[in-house]
Scaffold this motif. Structure first.
Motif, PDB file in Angstrom:
ATOM      1  N   LEU A  57      24.960  20.270  30.709  1.00 23.47           N
ATOM      2  CA  LEU A  57      23.703  20.996  30.894  1.00 23.47           C
ATOM      3  C   LEU A  57      23.963  22.443  30.513  1.00 23.47           C
ATOM      4  N   PHE A  58      23.013  23.069  29.873  1.00 23.09           N
ATOM      5  CA  PHE A  58      23.125  24.499  29.606  1.00 23.09           C
ATOM      6  C   PHE A  58      21.738  25.079  29.375  1.00 23.09           C
ATOM      7  N   ASP A  59      21.639  26.389  29.526  1.00 24.19           N
ATOM      8  CA  ASP A  59      20.364  27.079  29.329  1.00 24.19           C
ATOM      9  C   ASP A  59      20.346  27.793  27.988  1.00 24.19           C
ATOM     10  N   LEU A  60      19.204  27.741  27.338  1.00 23.39           N
ATOM     11  CA  LEU A  60      18.975  28.498  26.115  1.00 23.39           C
ATOM     12  C   LEU A  60      18.612  29.928  26.497  1.00 23.39           C
ATOM     13  N   PHE A  65       9.474  31.477  22.646  1.00 25.88           N
ATOM     14  CA  PHE A  65       9.812  30.129  22.189  1.00 25.88           C
ATOM     15  C   PHE A  65      10.187  30.205  20.714  1.00 25.88           C
ATOM     16  N   PRO A  66      11.387  29.707  20.353  1.00 25.61           N
ATOM     17  CA  PRO A  66      11.875  29.885  18.977  1.00 25.61           C
ATOM     18  C   PRO A  66      11.290  28.925  17.950  1.00 25.61           C
ATOM     19  N   GLY A  67      10.498  27.969  18.389  1.00 25.69           N
ATOM     20  CA  GLY A  67       9.940  26.973  17.481  1.00 25.69           C
ATOM     21  C   GLY A  67      10.687  25.660  17.616  1.00 25.69           C
ATOM     22  N   ASP A  68      10.009  24.588  17.271  1.00 28.70           N
ATOM     23  CA  ASP A  68      10.565  23.243  17.457  1.00 28.70           C
ATOM     24  C   ASP A  68      11.860  23.019  16.684  1.00 28.70           C
ATOM     25  N   GLU A  69      11.907  23.407  15.408  1.00 23.19           N
ATOM     26  CA  GLU A  69      13.115  23.188  14.605  1.00 23.19           C
ATOM     27  C   GLU A  69      14.289  23.996  15.136  1.00 23.19           C
ATOM     28  N   MET A  74      19.471  24.445  18.128  1.00 21.16           N
ATOM     29  CA  MET A  74      20.268  25.096  19.181  1.00 21.16           C
ATOM     30  C   MET A  74      20.735  24.082  20.219  1.00 21.16           C
ATOM     31  N   ALA A  75      19.853  23.157  20.587  1.00 20.77           N
ATOM     32  CA  ALA A  75      20.213  22.141  21.571  1.00 20.77           C
ATOM     33  C   ALA A  75      21.308  21.231  21.012  1.00 20.77           C
ATOM     34  N   MET A 101      17.823  16.515  25.440  1.00 22.45           N
ATOM     35  CA  MET A 101      16.465  16.787  25.919  1.00 22.45           C
ATOM     36  C   MET A 101      16.399  18.301  26.080  1.00 22.45           C
ATOM     37  N   TYR A 102      15.325  18.881  25.641  1.00 25.28           N
ATOM     38  CA  TYR A 102      15.193  20.337  25.684  1.00 25.28           C
ATOM     39  C   TYR A 102      13.737  20.703  25.931  1.00 25.28           C
ATOM     40  N   PRO A 103      13.504  21.973  26.245  1.00 22.84           N
ATOM     41  CA  PRO A 103      12.142  22.388  26.600  1.00 22.84           C
ATOM     42  C   PRO A 103      11.142  22.217  25.459  1.00 22.84           C
ATOM     43  N   THR A 104       9.945  21.849  25.843  1.00 22.18           N
ATOM     44  CA  THR A 104       8.826  21.876  24.907  1.00 22.18           C
ATOM     45  C   THR A 104       8.262  23.297  24.927  1.00 22.18           C
ATOM     46  N   GLU A 105       7.412  23.595  24.004  1.00 19.03           N
ATOM     47  CA  GLU A 105       6.786  24.920  24.013  1.00 19.03           C
ATOM     48  C   GLU A 105       6.011  25.138  25.312  1.00 19.03           C
TER      49      GLU A 105
END
Length: 137
Positions: A57-60, A65-69, A74-75, A101-105
């Motif tokens: 687990l880690f935090d961005l 929000f950097p955008g989906d791509e 990054m994930a 799994m990572y955050p959505t916008e």
């Protein structure tokens, strides 16, 4: 995240679990995902056959929000960098693959979600039995 101890992490309740509560060592079966969103995972004890295990687990970083791509890249890079330390074998030599799994916008902007969940699974889609953490698989 919850305050479960390490021994509890591998005993995720065998019912739908909140993806925001996943911890390293939690095991679960595949889930039907909504459009880019996971709302629950079918948790299982790692001692029973299962599809996936959380290995990191880690935090961005905070900010816009950097955008989906960009967030996908990054994930993926972050999970790759943590794979060998968690599993005990270089990714390129492993029989395991990973997904993140990572955050959505929406979760990024509405609730400040920055967490990435790194999930290992068998490349041949065989069920895992026992923990993959430190397994050298």
């Amino acid at each position: 995240m919850s305050d479960r101890g390490e021994s509890e992490a591998t005993e995720l309740a065998p019912d739908p679990a909140d993806p925001f509560e996943l911890q390293v060592g939690d095991c679960f079966d595949d889930t039907a995902m909504g459009v880019n969103e996971v709302t629950e995972v079918p948790g299982l004890p790692c001692s029973t056959p299962h599809d996936n295990e959380v290995f990191a687990l880690f935090d961005l970083p905070s900010g816009r929000f950097p955008g989906d791509e960009a967030i996908d890249a990054m994930a993926g890079q972050g999970c790759y960098e943590r794979f060998e330390a968690a599993i005990g074998r270089r990714y390129e030599e492993s029989e395991l693959a990973f997904v993140s799994m990572y955050p959505t916008e929406g979760s990024w902007t509405q609730i400040g979600d920055r967490e990435v969940v790194c999930i290992a699974y068998d490349m041949g889609y065989a069920k895992l039995v026992g923990s993959v953490l430190g397994s050298g698989r």
